[in-house]
Design an enzyme around this catalytic site. Structure first.
Site, short mmCIF file in Angstrom:
data_model
loop_
_atom_site.label_atom_id
_atom_site.label_comp_id
_atom_site.label_asym_id
_atom_site.label_seq_id
_atom_site.Cartn_x
_atom_site.Cartn_y
_atom_site.Cartn_z
N LYS A 11 0.82 -1.22 0.00
CA LYS A 11 0.00 0.00 0.00
C LYS A 11 0.86 1.28 0.00
CE LYS A 11 -4.06 -2.07 2.27
NZ LYS A 11 -5.00 -1.94 3.43
N TYR A 51 -12.35 -1.69 -3.48
CA TYR A 51 -12.83 -1.82 -2.10
C TYR A 51 -14.35 -1.66 -2.00
CZ TYR A 51 -8.38 -2.19 0.47
OH TYR A 51 -7.19 -2.64 1.01
N ASN A 114 -1.97 0.36 6.75
CA ASN A 114 -1.43 -0.88 7.32
C ASN A 114 -0.61 -1.69 6.32
OD1 ASN A 114 -3.54 -1.75 5.78
ND2 ASN A 114 -4.68 -2.73 7.44
N HIS A 117 -2.35 -5.34 1.55
CA HIS A 117 -3.65 -6.00 1.34
C HIS A 117 -3.39 -7.44 0.95
CE1 HIS A 117 -7.58 -7.10 -0.26
NE2 HIS A 117 -6.90 -7.64 -1.25
N GLU A 128 -9.76 -10.49 -7.65
CA GLU A 128 -8.78 -9.41 -7.49
C GLU A 128 -7.62 -9.55 -8.47
OE1 GLU A 128 -9.95 -8.73 -2.79
OE2 GLU A 128 -7.97 -9.53 -3.27
N1 UDP Z 1 -9.67 -0.21 7.45
C1 UDP Z 1 -9.75 1.02 8.10
N2 UDP Z 1 -10.40 1.07 9.32
C2 UDP Z 1 -10.98 -0.02 9.88
C3 UDP Z 1 -10.90 -1.25 9.21
C4 UDP Z 1 -10.25 -1.31 7.99
O1 UDP Z 1 -9.23 2.02 7.61
O2 UDP Z 1 -11.54 0.09 10.99
C5 UDP Z 1 -8.97 -0.30 6.15
C6 UDP Z 1 -7.59 -0.98 6.28
O3 UDP Z 1 -6.69 -0.35 5.36
C7 UDP Z 1 -7.91 -2.40 5.88
C8 UDP Z 1 -8.94 -2.16 4.76
O4 UDP Z 1 -9.73 -1.08 5.24
O5 UDP Z 1 -6.75 -3.09 5.45
C9 UDP Z 1 -9.83 -3.34 4.45
O6 UDP Z 1 -10.42 -3.79 5.65
P1 UDP Z 1 -10.53 -5.35 5.97
O7 UDP Z 1 -11.45 -5.50 7.13
O8 UDP Z 1 -10.87 -6.10 4.72
O9 UDP Z 1 -9.05 -5.71 6.48
P2 UDP Z 1 -7.87 -6.58 5.80
O10 UDP Z 1 -8.52 -7.68 5.00
O11 UDP Z 1 -7.06 -5.65 4.94
O12 UDP Z 1 -7.08 -7.10 6.97
MG MG Z 2 -10.02 -7.63 3.60
#
Ligand code: UDP
Ligand code: MG
Length: 140
Positions: A11, A51, A114, A117, A128
């Site tokens: 990212k 997303y 974070n 992805h 994807e």
């Molecule tokens: N995210 C965020 N706030 C939250 C949860 C998620 O900004 O409270 C963002 C974060 O960048 C995350 C992405 O949205 O990686 C997608 O969320 P997901 O729950 O799918 O997490 P991941 O699969 O990336 O662990």
């Molecule tokens: Mg996810």
């Protein structure tokens, strides 16, 4: 055990801090092979499509702005149980909860920024990969 492919993104927070190689080393140390990789800069609209599953979540707009804020590196990772293995190497979404040694524990800045992805299931991995790569780019 099955040979799988999963989709990964390094990212903007990580590309900005020159962490592409350090993150790729984590994948390779875990036995994941980077079989396709390219650096691109998403528009906010493209990030929004990627997303779309989170469109109703309060963080969606900020997430799309972030994903379009700098280049990303999108990748296809291959290996035994690659989808689950990659999720393990990534660590929990919130770096405060991520296990020591994981990418998010070492590199993520906060729950939004974070660093990586990773696909969460075979169906999303296939979707994807197809969104970002053509068949011609997947040489194994
Ligand atoms: N995210 C965020 N706030 C939250 C949860 C998620 O900004 O409270 C963002 C974060 O960048 C995350 C992405 O949205 O990686 C997608 O969320 P997901 O729950 O799918 O997490 P991941 O699969 O990336 O662990
Ligand atoms: Mg996810």
């Amino acid at each position: 055990m099955a040979l799988e492919r999963t989709f990964s993104i390094i990212k903007p927070d990580a590309t900005r801090r020159n962490l592409t190689g350090a993150i790729n080393a984590k994948f390779e140390e875990a036995g994941l092979r980077i079989v396709a990789q390219k650096r691109i800069h998403l528009t906010k609209a493209q990030a929004g499509v990627f997303y779309a599953v989170h469109a109703e979540r309060p963080f969606y707009d900020e997430l799309c702005d972030f994903m379009a804020s700098a280049p990303i590196v999108c990748q296809v990772l291959e290996g035994e149980n690659a989808i689950t293995k990659n999720r393990e190497v990534m660590g929990a979404t919130n770096p405060a909860d991520a296990a020591p040694g994981t990418i998010r524990a070492e590199f993520a800045q906060c729950v939004g920024e974070n660093s990586v992805h990773g696909s969460d299931a075979p169906e999303t991995a296939a979707e994807e990969i197809a969104y970002f790569f053509s068949g011609l780019e997947l040489v194994g």
